[in-house]
Design a protein around this motif. Structure first.
Motif, PDB file in Angstrom:
ATOM      1  N   THR A  66      -4.404  59.936 -35.164  1.00 32.15           N
ATOM      2  CA  THR A  66      -5.198  59.150 -36.118  1.00 32.15           C
ATOM      3  C   THR A  66      -4.542  59.160 -37.498  1.00 32.15           C
ATOM      4  N   ASN A  84      -9.986  60.754 -26.525  1.00 33.14           N
ATOM      5  CA  ASN A  84     -11.318  61.081 -27.026  1.00 33.14           C
ATOM      6  C   ASN A  84     -12.422  60.837 -25.990  1.00 33.14           C
ATOM      7  N   TYR A 142       5.351  47.902 -28.987  1.00 33.53           N
ATOM      8  CA  TYR A 142       4.229  48.555 -28.311  1.00 33.53           C
ATOM      9  C   TYR A 142       4.728  49.304 -27.083  1.00 33.53           C
ATOM     10  N   ILE A 145      -1.659  56.794 -37.396  1.00 36.95           N
ATOM     11  CA  ILE A 145      -2.104  55.397 -37.428  1.00 36.95           C
ATOM     12  C   ILE A 145      -2.449  54.979 -38.856  1.00 36.95           C
ATOM     13  N   VAL A 159      -5.370  57.385 -28.494  1.00 32.41           N
ATOM     14  CA  VAL A 159      -6.447  58.153 -29.148  1.00 32.41           C
ATOM     15  C   VAL A 159      -7.776  57.907 -28.452  1.00 32.41           C
ATOM     16  N   LEU A 160      -8.091  56.651 -28.152  1.00 33.57           N
ATOM     17  CA  LEU A 160      -9.356  56.324 -27.487  1.00 33.57           C
ATOM     18  C   LEU A 160      -9.441  56.994 -26.114  1.00 33.57           C
ATOM     19  N   ILE A 197       0.474  50.832 -33.917  1.00 35.28           N
ATOM     20  CA  ILE A 197      -0.970  51.007 -34.102  1.00 35.28           C
ATOM     21  C   ILE A 197      -1.712  50.740 -32.786  1.00 35.28           C
ATOM     22  N   ILE A 198      -1.359  49.657 -32.097  1.00 35.27           N
ATOM     23  CA  ILE A 198      -2.049  49.313 -30.847  1.00 35.27           C
ATOM     24  C   ILE A 198      -1.816  50.399 -29.797  1.00 35.27           C
ATOM     25  N   ASN A 205      -0.874  53.590 -30.076  1.00 34.96           N
ATOM     26  CA  ASN A 205      -1.441  54.902 -30.375  1.00 34.96           C
ATOM     27  C   ASN A 205      -2.959  54.881 -30.484  1.00 34.96           C
ATOM     28  N   THR A 206      -3.532  53.739 -30.872  1.00 37.21           N
ATOM     29  CA  THR A 206      -4.998  53.626 -30.866  1.00 37.21           C
ATOM     30  C   THR A 206      -5.527  53.747 -29.442  1.00 37.21           C
ATOM     31  N   ILE A 207      -4.827  53.117 -28.507  1.00 34.42           N
ATOM     32  CA  ILE A 207      -5.229  53.231 -27.103  1.00 34.42           C
ATOM     33  C   ILE A 207      -5.144  54.677 -26.635  1.00 34.42           C
TER      34      ILE A 207
END
Length: 461
Positions: free
Chosen positions: A308, A181, A30, A311, A177-178, A170-171, A173-175
């Motif tokens: 996204t 956005n 991460y 991910i 992206v959020l 995933i963790i 890149n999800t952060i």
């Protein structure tokens, strides 16, 4: 009872072993990926504001590569103590080093005013610390899993530390992206990018709590009981096991090239403007001059959208990492990896059919590439440690893994960008580069014997 027959009283439960090996590598990867993503999204603007767009990207990737220079040094440092003092304490030290370095990156100011030189310098230092930590982390986590596994389940247990790579990705890149956005571009550039780095300290606290509860594996306890601790693990590794180091380095080679092409390079290529008009608009928005002569087309996909897509691809990475364990246990590590690596060569030779036409083919390419990535990465936590005896296993597997990072991972993004530029936007040579890496790994596998049935727990040099 003879010393050689002594059975250690203390053991780790299966749940503790699997969770400890998974949580640690998840945190480490991460942290590593948070930097990799930021090096594409914000670091060129923050730390190289006066460079041209492509030179700023290359500069950010050059600092990204600093960690790969540090990784072999980390493997020597942490491997030395891991083989002399034990796996547990060494893993705690590597986790702390990585976590603190990542946390501090979140406080670096932009390169302006009195920080124009100091900010990039501190970024290099902290990136070096990240590499040093990861150089010792992977091997220790792999040994926690495999040295505590039943003889016929080492590859299955070994997939859990490997699973930390896709989960960490995933963790992280999800952060990102959020944040992208839900924040304006100005807010994200000002402070939003820092949040993933600050968040790492929470994950480190969880990882330390888990790892401090471990006891040493039966394999290492036997090394202590029989007084077989190596006085100089690094010296013994290169003196008596150099062939295994070379084999392990090239067995891992294609895996590294594939992963950094599928993540760092595709993110750069996929989000680069597809037309000169898009490039001119992006340059104007960033307050930079646009030089049409240096324009190299990408796919022109918005960064949050491409993250996204990545991910989604990495979900397949995770799935096939788990699938690879039982398959490499059933068919053997060598035979399974020969098939997967041959498929990587084919994937490289067909690269432009996926990365070039547009968004949908790129999504297909990400799914196929990440599936191959999970298939090749999963068995590595079993095959690399199995190449070495217990008393130099931490050092040997760590050095092989991280030397491969120097020749495979460190230059991958940089070389791929150069090949993309040389092709005028065509990525055919990027695919050829991947195929060549696959051929090198095939040769290494063909020259290495199967390790599945090799004595593991009582294998002392």
């Amino acid at each position: 009872m003879a010393v050689t027959d002594a059975v250690p009283a203390k053991t780790n439960t299966r749940g503790r072993v699997l969770f400890a090996s998974l949580i640690g590598t998840t945190i480490e990867f991460y942290d590593f990926y948070a930097y990799a993503t930021a090096s594409v999204l914000v670091f060129p603007t923050l730390f190289f504001p006066n460079a041209t767009n492509i030179n700023a990207i290359l500069s950010a990737f050059a600092i990204f590569g600093v960690a790969f220079i540090a990784r072999p040094l980390g493997s020597i440092l942490f491997g030395h103590y891991g083989d002399k003092l034990g796996r547990k304490g060494t893993l705690v030290a590597s986790l702390l080093t990585m976590g603190l370095a990542t946390f501090l990156i979140g406080f670096l100011p932009a390169a302006q005013g009195s920080w124009v030189i100091l900010a990039p310098l501190f970024l290099v230092i902290l990136r070096f610390a990240q590499g040093l930590a990861l150089g010792g982390e992977w091997s220790g986590a792999a040994l926690v899993a495999t040295e505590n596994a039943p003889a016929n389940k080492r590859a299955i247990y070994g997939t859990f530390p490997q699973l930390g790579a896709p989960l960490g990705f995933i963790i992280a890149n999800t952060i990102f992206v959020l944040l992208q956005n839900n924040l304006t571009a100005e807010e994200f550039l000002a402070w939003g990018w820092r949040v993933p780095f600050w968040f790492s300290i929470v994950m480190v606290a969880i990882g330390l709590w888990v790892r401090l509860r471990l006891v040493e594996s039966a394999s290492f306890q036997k090394v202590l009981a029989q007084d077989k601790v190596s006085k100089s693990p690094v010296k013994d590794t290169f003196r008596f096991h150099w062939r295994a180091v070379v084999a392990g380095t090239f067995i891992m080679f294609a895996t590294y090239v594939l992963f950094y092409l599928m993540t760092s390079f595709t993110l750069t290529y996929g989000t680069a403007p597809a037309t000169p008009e898009q490039a001119a608009a992006a340059a104007a928005k960033a307050g930079k001059a646009f030089n049409p002569e240096g324009f190299v087309p990408g796919l022109g996909i918005a960064r949050p959208e491409f993250l996204t897509m990545l991910i989604i691809g990495v979900v397949f990475f995770a799935i096939f990492t788990l699938i690879s364990g039982p398959l490499s246990e059933k068919f053997g590590r060598r035979k399974f990896l020969l098939v997967v690596t041959a498929l990587i060569v084919v994937f490289g030779l067909t690269w432009t059919t996926m990365f070039g036409p547009g968004k949908t083919p790129a999504m297909v390419g990400l799914i196929i590439g990440m599936s191959l990535m999970g298939s090749t990465f999963g068995p590595m936590a079993a095959i690399l440690p199995e190449l070495f005896p217990t008393n130099v296993r931490y050092t040997g597997s760590a050095i092989a893994y991280n030397l491969s990072s120097v020749i495979g991972a460190a230059p991958a993004s940089f070389v791929a960008i150069a090949l993309w530029q040389a092709g005028g936007g065509n990525t055919v040579w990027v695919g050829v580069y991947l195929a060549a890496a696959g051929v090198a790994t095939l040769i290494a596998l063909l020259m290495t014997r199967e390790t599945r049935d090799k004595e593991f727990e009582n294998n002392l040099a």
